[in-house]
Scaffold this active site. Structure first.
Site, short mmCIF file in Angstrom:
data_model
loop_
_atom_site.label_atom_id
_atom_site.label_comp_id
_atom_site.label_asym_id
_atom_site.label_seq_id
_atom_site.Cartn_x
_atom_site.Cartn_y
_atom_site.Cartn_z
N ASP A 40 0.85 -1.19 0.00
CA ASP A 40 0.00 0.00 0.00
C ASP A 40 0.89 1.25 0.00
O ASP A 40 1.66 1.45 0.95
CB ASP A 40 -0.89 -0.02 1.25
CG ASP A 40 -1.82 1.19 1.28
OD1 ASP A 40 -2.94 1.07 0.76
OD2 ASP A 40 -1.40 2.24 1.81
N ARG A 43 0.64 3.57 3.14
CA ARG A 43 1.29 3.03 4.35
C ARG A 43 2.82 3.07 4.22
O ARG A 43 3.53 3.35 5.18
CB ARG A 43 0.82 1.59 4.62
CG ARG A 43 -0.61 1.51 5.12
CD ARG A 43 -0.89 0.15 5.78
NE ARG A 43 -1.04 -0.94 4.85
CZ ARG A 43 -2.18 -1.30 4.25
NH1 ARG A 43 -3.27 -0.62 4.49
NH2 ARG A 43 -2.23 -2.32 3.42
N ASN A 92 10.82 -10.59 3.81
CA ASN A 92 10.19 -10.51 5.13
C ASN A 92 8.66 -10.58 5.07
O ASN A 92 8.02 -11.03 6.02
CB ASN A 92 10.63 -9.19 5.79
CG ASN A 92 9.78 -8.85 6.99
OD1 ASN A 92 9.96 -9.37 8.07
ND2 ASN A 92 8.80 -7.94 6.80
N SER A 142 10.41 -19.06 10.29
CA SER A 142 9.89 -19.12 11.66
C SER A 142 10.32 -20.43 12.30
O SER A 142 10.53 -21.43 11.60
CB SER A 142 8.36 -19.07 11.61
OG SER A 142 7.81 -19.42 12.87
N TYR A 196 0.41 -22.10 8.34
CA TYR A 196 1.53 -21.18 8.57
C TYR A 196 2.83 -21.97 8.74
O TYR A 196 3.84 -21.66 8.10
CB TYR A 196 1.25 -20.32 9.81
CG TYR A 196 2.33 -19.31 10.10
CD1 TYR A 196 2.40 -18.11 9.39
CD2 TYR A 196 3.30 -19.55 11.07
CE1 TYR A 196 3.41 -17.18 9.65
CE2 TYR A 196 4.30 -18.63 11.34
CZ TYR A 196 4.34 -17.44 10.63
OH TYR A 196 5.34 -16.53 10.88
N SER A 199 3.94 -23.33 5.42
CA SER A 199 4.48 -22.31 4.50
C SER A 199 5.93 -22.00 4.86
O SER A 199 6.76 -21.75 3.98
CB SER A 199 3.62 -21.04 4.54
OG SER A 199 3.79 -20.32 5.76
#
Ligand code: NAP
Length: 277
Positions: A40, A43, A92, A142, A196, A199
């Protein structure tokens, strides 16, 4: 000012959270331009304006929605024309569909895998040809992407196989999304309702393959590609349940973005140290 051949770092999804803290840290430590990207424009521009107003830092802004191929290609064209290449890429951008969200497990798997794995892979496909000698790539994964999360031992063996190709891995990722869409709820051999985690498993697997293949194709270029866990960080992603500050979360990705040339490639890091997958 002439910027062609000036070093440049790009951080995806960096209008807030860990990505914004990575941009801030790189603005201080990286000897070149740092590109703050956001899907965006409003933002992203306001994040840049705040970094200037509060900290006196001057990242360059460029729009980037990693799920939009046109957007990724416009960023590549900008990097080529303004800098003639790319020195640091921090992948990221990522999403976590909260448990309270009323999407089906199948839909969660589809959208989570699309952003966190498939779109990140396409960003790499488009931007890797721009990587200069000495470049660093950081895939923000993660601890939830540890291999043990897969459960099934045969799948784990396939994922760690040194013979696994990028195309094999993409095939496995598509198989997972198809299994997660099974209306009976039977996702075997893949774990149920763990989009999650999966992924990030695939992202760590991709990092290992990218490092191997880029080193084989460009052995003299010292391009290092690693993945990491930033820790459990206080951000919108987990509704601010994380314990670490975004500055603490940025620490490992920034260390990997600035690794010296003798460092390893294809590894998974946590707390700035190589860690078993
Ligand atoms: N927070 C943690 O504890 C934790 C732990 C382990 C790993 N991670 C990983 O760390 C990374 C950053 O997470 P965070 O905690 O900082 O989350 P966050 O505060 O929610 O920030 C995520 C960023 O990614 C952007 N993004 C999402 N989809 C995008 C897309 N399609 N194209 C471009 N940008 C997109 C978001 O943009 P918008 O503002 O437009 O939504 C936002 O800038 C993620 O990959 C996450 O999986 C976080």
């Amino acid at each position: 000012m002439e910027t062609a051949n000036k070093p440049v770092a790009v951080v995806t999804g960096s209008n807030k959270g860990i990505g914004l803290a990575i941009v801030e840290s790189l603005c201080r430590k990286f000897s070149g331009d740092v590109v703050l990207t956001a899907r965006d424009v409003g933002r992203g521009e306001s994040a840049c304006a705040e970094l200037l107003r509060q900290k006196g830092l001057k990242p360059v802004f460029h729009q980037l929605d990693i799920t939009d191929d046109g957007s990724v290609r416009r960023l590549a064209a900008f990097l080529q024309s303004e800098y003639g290449g790319l020195d640091v890429l921090v992948n990221n951008a990522g999403i976590y569909v909260l448990a309270k969200c009323e999407k089906s497990p199948a839909e969660k798997a589809r959208i989570t895998m699309e952003t966190n794995f498939f779109a990140t892979h396409r960003v790499c496909q488009v931007l890797f040809p721009l990587l200069r000698a000495g470049a660093r790539v950081v895939n923000v994964a993660s601890g939830l992407g540890r291999l043990s999360k897969v459960g099934n031992e045969s799948l784990q063996e396939q994922l760690v196989s040194p013979q696994l190709t990028e195309s094999d891995l993409l095939g496995m990722a598509r198989d997972y999304v198809a299994a997660a869409a099974n209306e009976s709820g039977d996702t075997a051999p893949w774990p149920a309702d763990s989009a999650y985690s999966m992924s990030k498993v695939f992202l760590i697997g991709l990092t290992r393959i990218q490092a191997r293949d880029v080193t084989a194709a460009r052995p003299a270029h010292s391009i290092l590609i690693n993945s990491c866990c930033p820790g459990f960080v206080d951000t919108d992603l987990n509704e601010h349940r994380g314990r670490l500050t975004v500055e603490e979360g940025a620490e490992t990705p920034v260390v990997l973005a600035l690794l010296d040339k003798e460092s390893p490639s294809g590894q998974f890091y946590k707390n700035t140290q190589v860690c078993e997958w």
